[in-house]
Design a protein around this motif. Structure first.
Motif, PDB file in Angstrom:
ATOM      1  N   VAL A 216      -8.662   0.287  -6.751  1.00 43.37           N
ATOM      2  CA  VAL A 216      -7.600   0.836  -6.429  1.00 43.37           C
ATOM      3  C   VAL A 216      -7.887   0.942  -4.879  1.00 43.37           C
ATOM      4  O   VAL A 216      -6.998   1.120  -3.803  1.00 43.37           O
ATOM      5  N   THR A 217      -8.683   1.967  -4.755  1.00 42.31           N
ATOM      6  CA  THR A 217      -9.149   2.117  -2.984  1.00 42.31           C
ATOM      7  C   THR A 217      -8.995   0.961  -2.325  1.00 42.31           C
ATOM      8  O   THR A 217      -8.331   1.388  -1.307  1.00 42.31           O
ATOM      9  N   LYS A 218      -9.474   0.228  -2.564  1.00 44.83           N
ATOM     10  CA  LYS A 218      -9.490  -1.038  -1.271  1.00 44.83           C
ATOM     11  C   LYS A 218      -8.210  -1.520  -1.276  1.00 44.83           C
ATOM     12  O   LYS A 218      -7.920  -2.601  -0.414  1.00 44.83           O
ATOM     13  N   TRP A 219      -7.475  -2.078  -2.216  1.00 44.50           N
ATOM     14  CA  TRP A 219      -6.123  -1.754  -2.067  1.00 44.50           C
ATOM     15  C   TRP A 219      -5.054  -0.880  -1.177  1.00 44.50           C
ATOM     16  O   TRP A 219      -4.402  -2.112  -0.964  1.00 44.50           O
ATOM     17  N   GLU A 220      -5.168   0.201  -1.225  1.00 48.14           N
ATOM     18  CA  GLU A 220      -5.000   1.091  -0.447  1.00 48.14           C
ATOM     19  C   GLU A 220      -4.780   1.119   0.894  1.00 48.14           C
ATOM     20  O   GLU A 220      -4.600   1.114   1.597  1.00 48.14           O
ATOM     21  N   ALA A 221      -6.546   0.775   1.159  1.00 51.39           N
ATOM     22  CA  ALA A 221      -6.513   0.657   2.124  1.00 51.39           C
ATOM     23  C   ALA A 221      -6.424  -1.252   2.675  1.00 51.39           C
ATOM     24  O   ALA A 221      -7.124  -1.507   3.950  1.00 51.39           O
ATOM     25  N   GLU A 222      -5.636  -2.142   1.912  1.00 48.00           N
ATOM     26  CA  GLU A 222      -4.979  -2.783   2.484  1.00 48.00           C
ATOM     27  C   GLU A 222      -6.363  -4.356   2.419  1.00 48.00           C
ATOM     28  O   GLU A 222      -6.605  -4.928   3.354  1.00 48.00           O
ATOM     29  N   LYS A 223      -7.729  -3.813   1.420  1.00 49.28           N
ATOM     30  CA  LYS A 223      -9.216  -4.801   2.004  1.00 49.28           C
ATOM     31  C   LYS A 223      -9.080  -5.928   0.886  1.00 49.28           C
ATOM     32  O   LYS A 223      -9.875  -6.038   1.161  1.00 49.28           O
TER      33      LYS A 223
ATOM     34  N   ARG B 274       0.679  -1.187  -0.068  1.00 46.31           N
ATOM     35  CA  ARG B 274       0.271   0.016   0.202  1.00 46.31           C
ATOM     36  C   ARG B 274       0.836   1.185  -0.362  1.00 46.31           C
ATOM     37  O   ARG B 274       0.637   2.033  -0.589  1.00 46.31           O
ATOM     38  N   ASP B 275       2.149   1.469   0.778  1.00 44.17           N
ATOM     39  CA  ASP B 275       2.854   2.552   0.844  1.00 44.17           C
ATOM     40  C   ASP B 275       3.718   2.958  -0.497  1.00 44.17           C
ATOM     41  O   ASP B 275       3.846   3.976  -0.829  1.00 44.17           O
ATOM     42  N   ASN B 276       4.431   1.322  -1.165  1.00 43.61           N
ATOM     43  CA  ASN B 276       4.728   1.831  -2.132  1.00 43.61           C
ATOM     44  C   ASN B 276       3.546   2.238  -2.944  1.00 43.61           C
ATOM     45  O   ASN B 276       4.003   3.561  -3.791  1.00 43.61           O
ATOM     46  N   LEU B 277       2.218   2.044  -3.448  1.00 46.79           N
ATOM     47  CA  LEU B 277       1.564   2.156  -4.253  1.00 46.79           C
ATOM     48  C   LEU B 277       1.103   3.417  -4.719  1.00 46.79           C
ATOM     49  O   LEU B 277       1.140   4.214  -5.257  1.00 46.79           O
ATOM     50  N   GLN B 278       0.771   4.002  -3.067  1.00 45.14           N
ATOM     51  CA  GLN B 278       0.975   5.117  -2.636  1.00 45.14           C
ATOM     52  C   GLN B 278       1.761   6.410  -3.385  1.00 45.14           C
ATOM     53  O   GLN B 278       1.342   7.267  -3.715  1.00 45.14           O
ATOM     54  N   HIS B 279       2.800   6.148  -2.500  1.00 48.29           N
ATOM     55  CA  HIS B 279       3.948   6.770  -2.827  1.00 48.29           C
ATOM     56  C   HIS B 279       4.204   6.700  -5.209  1.00 48.29           C
ATOM     57  O   HIS B 279       4.828   8.045  -4.965  1.00 48.29           O
ATOM     58  N   LEU B 280       4.305   5.398  -5.513  1.00 46.92           N
ATOM     59  CA  LEU B 280       4.587   5.863  -6.960  1.00 46.92           C
ATOM     60  C   LEU B 280       3.147   6.746  -7.491  1.00 46.92           C
ATOM     61  O   LEU B 280       3.871   7.523  -7.973  1.00 46.92           O
ATOM     62  N   ARG B 281       2.383   6.579  -6.986  1.00 45.62           N
ATOM     63  CA  ARG B 281       0.872   7.267  -7.365  1.00 45.62           C
ATOM     64  C   ARG B 281       1.766   8.920  -7.361  1.00 45.62           C
ATOM     65  O   ARG B 281       1.700   9.872  -8.062  1.00 45.62           O
ATOM     66  N   ALA B 282       1.614   9.732  -5.999  1.00 43.41           N
ATOM     67  CA  ALA B 282       2.381  10.539  -5.794  1.00 43.41           C
ATOM     68  C   ALA B 282       3.250  11.495  -6.835  1.00 43.41           C
ATOM     69  O   ALA B 282       3.182  12.619  -7.445  1.00 43.41           O
ATOM     70  N   THR B 283       4.478  10.256  -7.148  1.00 42.20           N
ATOM     71  CA  THR B 283       5.683  10.930  -8.171  1.00 42.20           C
ATOM     72  C   THR B 283       5.024  10.886  -9.988  1.00 42.20           C
ATOM     73  O   THR B 283       6.083  11.579 -10.454  1.00 42.20           O
TER      74      THR B 283
END
Length: 285
Positions: free
Chosen positions: A32-39, A4-13
């Motif tokens: 994508v929301t569920k992935w980043e919420a680890e659901k 999740r942290d990697n995905l959020q950071h890569l999206r931001a970059t």
């Protein structure tokens, strides 16, 4: 570090929203929301596609720590602001709006040329005066299929890669497409009328009968190209209809495997079941 942290950071970059990443992956924003919420967790094909998008390895994306990686200035980023076309939907639909009408028009032009040369040349001592007509017609059909078949295959591949597209068209975009469609429709009908005019003027002279039929079919071909082209450009702005049509074309197994919200999955399954019941071979309920 978590996926999740990697995905959020890569999206931001890449200045990429959840909606834009979802379009690139062919899933819904809720996925994508569920992935980043680890659901939930993406399937392997989606992970591999993310590795291509963010130019990283699968191990680094899933188990590594990419949050310390500095942004690559050469990497493509998504402009900020309203939703944009990040999956090439508009370019693909414009390509279809050229290939499909061109394929149809090529067949009609083949008929026009065939009519012009009908009975003009003997291809055999026995006097096969219709042989050239048949050959030209077949050539026109082959020419049309040379456009239509690849276009159909490319569209099917695009649908499989992008079963869900977020609507990024503005009201101005739709207004422009609507005006173009109106002009194209009127222009296409006018071209067909021109062909009918040639038939009426030249058809009275039997010596010019073939020429009259040629001009009729030729201008019909131009008119049909105009109408189909601008119709497809207008229809492309209805992204909701595209998403619906993709759902109708998908098999049940593909729907079950899609990374989409449960409500939409159930809707697609109900729609698929309804279409089966309405099929000509389905038993009466």
């Amino acid at each position: 570090m978590s996926f999740r942290d990697n995905l959020q950071h890569l999206r931001a970059t890449r200045n990429m929203t959840q909606e834009q990443l979802a379009m690139l992956l062919g899933v819904s924003r809720q996925s994508v929301t569920k992935w980043e919420a680890e659901k939930s967790y993406p399937e392997m094909d989606k992970l591999l596609k993310m590795c291509q998008i963010f130019e990283c390895s699968l191990d680094d994306l899933v188990q590594g720590d990419l949050t310390g990686r500095s942004p690559d200035p050469a990497a493509a980023t998504v402009p900020s602001g309203p939703p944009t076309d990040v999956c090439g939907y508009d370019e693909h639909q414009r390509m279809m709006a050229w290939k499909v009408p061109t394929g149809i028009a090529a067949i009609l032009v083949g008929i026009a040329v065939g009519l012009f040369f009908e009975g003009a040349v003997d291809l055999a001592p026995a006097g096969a005066r219709d042989g050239l007509f048949v050959i030209i017609i077949l050539a026109g059909i082959l020419g049309g299929l040379a456009f239509l078949v690849p276009a159909g295959m490319e569209h099917a591949a695009f649908q499989r890669a992008h079963p869900y597209v977020e609507d990024f068209y503005t009201d101005d975009d739709r207004a422009v497409a609507r005006k173009s469609f109106s002009a194209g429709l009127i222009g296409g009908i006018a071209l067909i009328f021109v062909g009918i005019g040639f038939l009426l003027v030249l058809g009275e002279d039997r010596a010019l009968e073939n020429a009259a039929l040629f001009f009729l079919m030729f201008f019909i071909a131009l008119g049909v190209w105009n109408i189909v082209h601008y119709s497809m450009l207008f229809v492309r702005t209805n992204v909701a209809e595209y998403n619906k049509s993709v759902g109708e074309d998908l098999e049940l197994e593909e729907i079950l495997d899609m990374q989409i919200e449960e409500a939409r999955r159930e809707q697609l399954l109900r729609q698929k079941q309804k279409n089966k019941k309405l099929g000509p071979c389905a038993p009466p309920s």
